[in-house]
Structures are given as structure tokens and as C-alpha cells.
Design a protein around this motif. Structure first.
Motif, short mmCIF file in Angstrom:
data_model
loop_
_atom_site.label_atom_id
_atom_site.label_comp_id
_atom_site.label_asym_id
_atom_site.label_seq_id
_atom_site.Cartn_x
_atom_site.Cartn_y
_atom_site.Cartn_z
N GLN A 66 33.85 119.77 -34.37
CA GLN A 66 33.29 118.71 -33.55
C GLN A 66 32.79 117.57 -34.42
O GLN A 66 32.44 117.74 -35.58
CB GLN A 66 32.12 119.25 -32.70
CG GLN A 66 32.53 120.35 -31.74
CD GLN A 66 33.47 119.84 -30.66
OE1 GLN A 66 33.19 118.87 -29.99
NE2 GLN A 66 34.59 120.51 -30.49
N VAL A 69 27.14 114.83 -33.84
CA VAL A 69 26.41 114.49 -32.61
C VAL A 69 24.92 114.63 -32.87
O VAL A 69 24.46 115.65 -33.38
CB VAL A 69 26.81 115.43 -31.44
CG1 VAL A 69 26.02 115.06 -30.19
CG2 VAL A 69 28.30 115.33 -31.18
N VAL A 77 22.81 112.47 -22.12
CA VAL A 77 23.66 111.69 -21.22
C VAL A 77 22.80 110.77 -20.37
O VAL A 77 21.79 111.17 -19.79
CB VAL A 77 24.50 112.61 -20.33
CG1 VAL A 77 25.35 111.80 -19.36
CG2 VAL A 77 25.39 113.51 -21.19
N VAL A 272 28.14 120.74 -17.69
CA VAL A 272 28.19 119.59 -18.61
C VAL A 272 28.41 120.06 -20.03
O VAL A 272 29.12 119.43 -20.82
CB VAL A 272 26.89 118.77 -18.51
CG1 VAL A 272 26.84 117.68 -19.57
CG2 VAL A 272 26.75 118.15 -17.12
N GLU A 273 27.83 121.21 -20.37
CA GLU A 273 28.00 121.76 -21.72
C GLU A 273 29.46 122.09 -22.00
O GLU A 273 29.98 121.84 -23.10
CB GLU A 273 27.13 123.00 -21.89
CG GLU A 273 25.64 122.74 -21.96
CD GLU A 273 25.04 122.33 -20.61
OE1 GLU A 273 24.02 121.62 -20.59
OE2 GLU A 273 25.62 122.73 -19.56
N ARG A 275 32.04 120.62 -20.57
CA ARG A 275 32.74 119.35 -20.70
C ARG A 275 32.57 118.78 -22.11
O ARG A 275 33.53 118.29 -22.72
CB ARG A 275 32.22 118.34 -19.68
CG ARG A 275 32.58 118.65 -18.24
CD ARG A 275 31.87 117.72 -17.27
NE ARG A 275 32.08 118.14 -15.89
CZ ARG A 275 31.35 117.74 -14.87
NH1 ARG A 275 30.33 116.90 -15.08
NH2 ARG A 275 31.61 118.17 -13.65
N ARG A 276 31.35 118.86 -22.61
CA ARG A 276 31.11 118.34 -23.95
C ARG A 276 31.87 119.16 -25.00
O ARG A 276 32.47 118.61 -25.92
CB ARG A 276 29.61 118.35 -24.26
CG ARG A 276 29.23 117.50 -25.49
CD ARG A 276 27.80 117.76 -25.90
NE ARG A 276 26.84 117.36 -24.90
CZ ARG A 276 26.35 116.13 -24.80
NH1 ARG A 276 26.75 115.19 -25.63
NH2 ARG A 276 25.44 115.84 -23.89
N ASP A 279 35.42 118.21 -25.21
CA ASP A 279 35.66 116.79 -25.48
C ASP A 279 36.24 116.10 -24.25
O ASP A 279 37.22 115.35 -24.31
CB ASP A 279 36.60 116.59 -26.68
CG ASP A 279 35.86 116.63 -28.00
OD1 ASP A 279 34.65 116.38 -28.00
OD2 ASP A 279 36.48 116.94 -29.03
N THR A 282 33.84 112.57 -23.64
CA THR A 282 33.09 112.20 -24.85
C THR A 282 33.76 111.06 -25.62
O THR A 282 33.14 110.45 -26.48
CB THR A 282 32.95 113.40 -25.80
OG1 THR A 282 34.24 113.76 -26.30
CG2 THR A 282 32.33 114.59 -25.07
N MET A 312 30.60 110.27 -20.63
CA MET A 312 29.23 110.76 -20.72
C MET A 312 28.48 109.82 -21.68
O MET A 312 28.35 110.09 -22.88
CB MET A 312 29.20 112.20 -21.23
CG MET A 312 29.76 113.20 -20.24
SD MET A 312 29.35 114.93 -20.64
CE MET A 312 30.37 115.20 -22.08
N THR A 314 25.77 107.97 -23.76
CA THR A 314 24.51 108.32 -24.40
C THR A 314 23.96 107.07 -25.08
O THR A 314 24.69 106.09 -25.30
CB THR A 314 24.70 109.42 -25.47
OG1 THR A 314 25.50 108.90 -26.55
CG2 THR A 314 25.39 110.65 -24.87
N SER A 356 31.07 108.81 -34.00
CA SER A 356 31.37 109.21 -32.61
C SER A 356 32.85 109.49 -32.40
O SER A 356 33.23 110.08 -31.40
CB SER A 356 30.93 108.10 -31.66
OG SER A 356 31.63 106.91 -31.92
#
Length: 411
Positions: A66, A69, A77, A272-273, A275-276, A279, A282, A312, A314, A356
Motif C-alpha cells: 500500500q 497513508v 474520509v 469502508v475498510e 474499500r480502502r 484501493d 482511493t 474517498m 481526505t 498518495s
């Protein structure tokens, strides 16, 4: 039966149907795809969405590394709701801060070549808009915007608060589309294929039409229309990866072999977790799906679809979106301009890689006065006409419904 019990029973049945989709045969197909993927790309893990699917089925998978982050408030979010900034006049003002102006076919080819030469490691998909003021939105997102009464600054009252659709709203709408399709005896198709077919017929879907040919996208941008002939057009070049990223990772075998074959799309995540972790929304992975040629337009347009979740946003990523005065756009400004994560970058400016991992978006404004000349050159030099771009009865019907062809016959 009470409404509460009825909803509970419906929920249980719905989950049972979704769970039945992953049969042992499907799980074995997933396993084969993972093995093939691992052999093809060595140490790199497959699509993170697949890893989430496997984890939900109790199957171990190697996770894709990943991006960095933040773990503090900056990574939470942000709700896509609020008022527009004073500087925001619509999507045109959002994209114009990073555009190159095209006033001829020669300048078009020159600027595209210069952008490609400046970014030799990037691959692109393209999209053309007849009106430079249109947002980069999927048809389903636009439909939900309309249902919510979203209005752009020119239509909205001063200081009016806007509440844009989120991913949950998109999934609920897609679930309803699948249920409606079952009533039309179309439950034998995968969700993604159904959405693709709906998209080609003008129905709502989250799929964003793109092409792998810049000239096809340009043809769409300069296509003759009495409503837009006098308006500037816009050409988008969407990089499929971030600078320095693996250009092969945007179109992986698992996306075509496994993830596109399910009745319920792979992005129907449970949290949501998830989805994150996948990716999804994001902006770190741009998924491009090249569908089978079940429609003649797919081949003639060199068509593909961009698959992405509602961003999402941020505080961390909102810092990257700035106007011509280097001031930050508000979250509502961005949502009114595009429903995917894309970082607008001026085609002539050098790129830098961000933590990012957001893939860049380049944009070209085609002046209204140049549309006819560019269209004529595309037709004469490249053989691009309504008949070749829309090679079906629907395309012929659209052509005959207009007045141009009859005027040519009568003169």
C-alpha cells in the motif's frame, strides 16, 4: 408480515444469493488466476480487490504493497457536502487551470506528441467532451446528482449547500438495477457486462467510457451537434498509473478472468475498510476494463471502461487540488467536476510522484472555431465518420433522424 420482518427476510435472502455466487468452481477459477498472475509479475501481488474477495472467503492471499497513508486526522474520509468556493464557476473553471488550448489539428497533434514525449513511462486512455464545461462524471453519478437536486453555481442560489452522492448511494442504485434486470430476464449476465451493455444503450452506470485512441476521443469532442457546435470542447488524457508506477497493473488478467464474471460486481464491498484495502475510491489504482466485442461499437471505437469508486476524499488528498491562484478547491468544487479520483496536471509541467499515488489527468481545450476543420481532417485523413464510429442500426437511425443528410440530398 410486518415491514421490519419483511426487510430482515429480504436482507437474509439477498446475502444468501450473493454468497452463492462464489461457488467452488468460481473459487478454483480465482485460485488459477492468482497463480497465473503471480507467475506473470513475479513478486507483485494481484489486484487488491481480489485479495479482499479471497479474505472474505477465508482464502489467504498476498497483499499488494500500500502507499503511504497518514494515520492521523488527515487520513479520515471527508463528507462530500458543503458550499462552492467563490472562485468556482463550474467544471470548466476547475479544469481550465491545467489546460492546453487547441486551435487547429496541427496544434492538437503537436501538443499530444509533446505530452507523450515528456511522460514516456505513462500509458493513457482518452475521453472527449463536446462541451468543455461538462464534468467528468459517470452517467449513474449524474443521475444521482439530479435526484439529489445538485445544482452548479450558475444554477444555484447564493450560499446553497450541496450534498453529493457517495459510494453507498452508488451501490444501492446498482443493486436496484440488478434487481430490475432480473425482472427483464437478464439475470444470466454478470453485473459488469450488464452495466456495460446498459452504458452503450444510454442507460445509467458507473462505467466511464474511454478509448485507447486519442483521435477517437477527439472525434467525440468535435462531433457535430447543434447544441454544442458553438462551444469549446475538451479532450481528457487519463494516465492509467502514477508516475513511476507499473503500467501493466491497471489491466490485470484477474479483472477480465474472474472479477468481471460475477453477478454482483467485485466492488460490492462490506465496509469502508474493505474499500480502502482494495484501493477502491482511493485513486491509487486506476482499473481499465477492455470488454469483449459483444457490440460492434467496442471495436470501432477502441473502447474501454474506467472502473472506480466514488472518491474517498481526505484532508490529505484535498491539498492536491488547487486553482490557478494556487488556492485549494473545496470538496464540493471537486465533486461537481469529477466523480473519479484524478489529479489535474498541466500537460507542459513536469510530473512528480506523490505519496498518495494519484494518477494524473491531462486536459486540452479545443476551441469551437477549430471543431469543423478538425472533424473534416479526421474524416478525410483517418476515415472517421458517423458510419465508422457508430457501425450499427442505432447509429444509422441517429444519422437519419438529423437534418444534415436530408439537406445534402435536397440541395
Amino acid at each position: 408480515m410486518s415491514p421490519a420482518v419483511d426487510r430482515a427476510v429480504s436482507s437474509v435472502l439477498d446475502e444468501a444469493v450473493k454468497g452463492a455466487v462464489l461457488t467452488p468452481e468460481t473459487q478454483e477459477s480465482i485460485a488459477r488466476a492468482v497463480r497465473y498472475q503471480s507467475a506473470r509479475i513475479g513478486d507483485e501481488a494481484p489486484d487488491p480487490a481480489l485479495a479482499v474477495m479471497l479474505r472474505q472467503q477465508g482464502i489467504a492471499a498476498v497483499e499488494r504493497p500500500q502507499g503511504v497513508v497518514a494515520s492521523d486526522e488527515a487520513a479520515r474520509v471527508v463528507v462530500t457536502e458543503g458550499e462552492y468556493s467563490a472562485e468556482f464557476e463550474g467544471p470548466d473553471s476547475f479544469f481550465s487551470a491545467h489546460e492546453v488550448v487547441i486551435d487547429s489539428f496541427e496544434s492538437l497533434t503537436t501538443e499530444i506528441s509533446a505530452m507523450a514525449a515528456k511522460n514516456p513511462g505513462l500509458r493513457f486512455v482518452w475521453r472527449g467532451h463536446q462541451d468543455a464545461g461538462w464534468g467528468l462524471h459517470s452517467s449513474l453519478y449524474r443521475r444521482l446528482m439530479s435526484e439529489r437536486g445538485i445544482r452548479l453555481p450558475g444554477d444555484a442560489l447564493g450560499g446553497e449547500r450541496q450534498a453529493f452522492p457517495d459510494e453507498d448511494a452508488m451501490v444501492r442504485a446498482e443493486d436496484a438495477i440488478l434487481a430490475e434486470a432480473a425482472e427483464w430476464r437478464m439475470s444470466d449476465r454478470s453485473g459488469l457486462e450488464l452495466f456495460a451493455r446498459l452504458q452503450h444503450q444510454g442507460g445509467p452506470s458507473r462505467l466511464l467510457d474511454v478509448t485507447r485512441s486519442p483521435f477517437v476521443a477527439t472525434w467525440f469532442a468535435v462531433e457535430a451537434s447543434p447544441d454544442t457546435n458553438e462551444k469549446d470542447a475538451r479532450l481528457f488524457a487519463l494516465a492509467t498509473t502514477a508516475p513511476g508506477g507499473d503500467s501493466s497493473s491497471s489491466s490485470e488478467p484477474v479483472l477480465n478472468e474472474v472479477m468481471t464474471g460475477q453477478r454482483y460486481p467485485f466492488w460490492f464491498f462490506q465496509s469502508v475498510e474493505d474499500r480502502r484495502a482494495a484501493d477502491w475510491g482511493t485513486g491509487a489504482l486506476r482499473r481499465v476494463w477492455v470488454p469483449p466485442v459483444y457490440d460492434p461499437r467496442i471495436a470501432s471505437q477502441n473502447a474501454a471502461f474506467l472502473l472506480e469508486g466514488v472518491p474517498m476524499f481526505t484532508q490529505q488528498t484535498l491539498r492536491l487540488f488547487k486553482n490557478a491562484e494556487n488556492q485549494r478547491w473545496r470538496i464540493t468544487d471537486i465533486a461537481a467536476s469529477m466523480s473519479i479520483y484524478a489529479r489535474p496536471v498541466h500537460p507542459k509541467k513536469p510530473l512528480r510522484r506523490l505519496k498518495s499515488n494519484l494518477a494524473p489527468l491531462f486536459t486540452f481545450r479545443i476551441k469551437a472555431a477549430a471543431k469543423a476543420d478538425i472533424r473534416a481532417l479526421l474524416e478525410s485523413a483517418y476515415g472517421m465518420t458517423t458510419a465508422t464510429v457508430y457501425p450499427d442500426v442505432q447509429g444509422l437511425s441517429k444519422r437519419l433522424s438529423g437534418s444534415e443528410w436530408l439537406a445534402d440530398v435536397l440541395t
